[in-house]
Design an enzyme around this catalytic site. Structure first.
Site, PDB file in Angstrom:
ATOM      1  N   ASP A 133     -96.830  -8.354  62.604  1.00 16.33           N
ATOM      2  CA  ASP A 133     -96.756  -9.785  62.267  1.00 16.33           C
ATOM      3  C   ASP A 133     -97.458 -10.294  61.027  1.00 16.33           C
ATOM      4  OD1 ASP A 133     -95.259  -9.719  64.638  1.00 16.33           O
ATOM      5  OD2 ASP A 133     -96.801 -11.315  65.659  1.00 16.33           O
ATOM      6  N   THR A 134     -96.798 -10.569  60.100  1.00 14.23           N
ATOM      7  CA  THR A 134     -97.086 -11.237  58.579  1.00 14.23           C
ATOM      8  C   THR A 134     -96.407 -12.446  58.611  1.00 14.23           C
ATOM      9  OG1 THR A 134     -97.291  -8.988  57.834  1.00 14.23           O
ATOM     10  CG2 THR A 134     -97.177 -10.790  56.168  1.00 14.23           C
TER      11      THR A 134
END
Length: 432
Positions: free
Chosen positions: A248-249
């Site tokens: 996740d970014t």
């Protein structure tokens, strides 16, 4: 307001699968804004990875809040660069995202964050890598960008646009950005994940060591190398630590009332990464890209990426998408880029599981002659090869943000398949 939802179109070109869906054509041409500036659009993402159904509400809420913060800025007359920063701060502050507060811990049990931001009007860029002790890394990246716009430093020195580690931390403090203690950066979720991951790594390493020792004893006693190694017990456990669930970014892309675009991205990086590792979120042309239209470019474009940093760095996916969006058909251009420049990229020929996602927008100006309204036609899309990607979007005329968790269809293989969705929004503002 017209809304049309088309049925998903499934394409399966060998050797990978592609799912192309035109999710929603959204028209939001509006009446003249009271202050003449309440025009703009924002698209955000909370990461390409895996988003469990149990936490879907939290992910969507984070995207909704980020959209609202950006639109609040746009309604006040702020430019795209300020709106995109506001969206990222909101996403970094969420304990459910892997950015800023609550980021993944590295092998040493510390949080080191990456972030970057780019303005389409000036083409200036600011980034930080492996930055610890700062609650909102995007604020440092934005400050680097704004300081660089002031020109050269004393004695003709070139101002930095990318700082890392302790140097980045000290620069942030020197420019009035407050520090945040490490114990305040970690959350119960990130600490729990770190302890769980550390136990799994220790177990995997123990099993691997025992396997190697056993193999050596057999080779010694038999005086021959007759065994074929097909993978250590525990390798699958290690693989799970680096699967799409830990990628996740967060990111955002914005267009303002002047037609300027901006993009930003922020990440805590891979879980259990080596200290000092820097992912795509800080690299130029890899984490984000924003470029206003010009002589050679008929469209303004903005891109923000998410996924496995090493894959995104080696393909420079953000800039590749921006270049492709100058084509006539944005949907087809993005589909081909994800297939040919990412999944099947020669730079990733040794990878059998290519993980990443993007949000993109492009816009052009048009005039509604009978109403003295200058309109922006905005096409926005998202695509991912991971199991899922959470997005949200909102125009300055919308009452609330729309959020969506895009998922690969049943049977599709993450890293070898892709999904693509999006829509169209027309924004109108009075001609001065």
């Amino acid at each position: 307001m017209e809304k049309r939802i088309d049925a998903p179109e499934v394409q399966q070109p060998p050797p990978f699968q592609s799912v192309a869906a035109s999710a929603e054509d959204k028209e939001c041409e509006t009446d003249t804004a009271k202050n003449g500036k309440a025009v703009g659009f924002v698209l955000v993402h909370a990461g390409a990875g895996y988003h469990s159904e149990s936490k879907a509400k939290e992910y969507k809420h984070a995207c909704k809040r980020a959209c609202q913060k950006a639109i609040e800025k746009l309604k006040s007359g702020a430019l795209a660069i300020d709106a995109v920063t506001a969206a990222l701060v909101e996403l970094e502050d969420s304990p459910f995202t892997n950015a800023g507060m609550g980021s993944n811990l590295n092998l040493s049990g510390e949080i080191e964050c990456d972030a970057s931001i780019m303005e389409g009007k000036s083409l200036h860029f600011g980034a930080v890598g492996a930055l610890g002790g700062i609650k909102n890394p995007v604020l440092v990246a934005n400050r680097l960008l704004s300081e660089a716009q002031k020109g050269k430093l004393s004695a003709g020195r070139i101002p930095p646009c990318f700082l890392v580690g302790r140097g980045a931390h000290q620069w942030a403090l020197d420019h009035g950005i407050p520090p945040c203690p490490s114990d305040k950066m970690a959350t119960k979720f990130s600490l729990s994940a770190y302890k769980r991951n550390k136990r799994k790594m220790e177990l995997a390493e123990k099993v691997e060591t025992e396997f190697i020792q056993t193999k050596r004893r057999r080779q010694s006693s038999e005086n021959r190398a007759s065994e074929t190694h097909t993978g250590f017990p525990g390798e699958q456990e290690k693989k799970k630590e680096n699967d799409s669930g830990s990628l996740d970014t967060v990111g955002a892309i914005v267009i303002d009332h002047e037609g300027n675009v901006a993009a930003a991205v922020s990440s805590g990086g891979l879980a259990m990464k080596h200290p000092g590792r820097i992912g795509q979120a800080a690299h130029y042309g890899c984490g984000c890209w924003a470029e206003n239209s010009g002589n050679l470019n008929p469209y303004s474009t903005a891109v923000s990426t998410s996924g496995c940093g090493e894959h995104l760095v080696r393909t420079m996916l953000a800039r590749e998408c921006s270049i492709a969006l100058q084509s006539e058909d944005a949907h087809h251009a993005l589909l081909e880029t994800m297939q040919n420049k990412f999944i099947s990229s020669p730079f990733l020929a040794s990878e059998d599981c290519v993980l990443g996602g993007v949000i993109v927008l492009r816009c052009c100006r048009c005039t509604v002659e009978s109403q003295d309204i200058q309109a922006f036609l905005v096409e926005f899309l998202w695509s991912h090869t991971t199991e899922s990607m959470c997005v949200g979007y909102m125009s300055a005329q919308d009452g609330k943000a729309k959020t969506h968790i895009s998922r690969l269809p049943p049977g599709a293989v993450a890293g070898q398949s892709l999904a693509i969705e999006g829509g169209v929004c027309r924004l109108g503002s009075p001609i001065n």
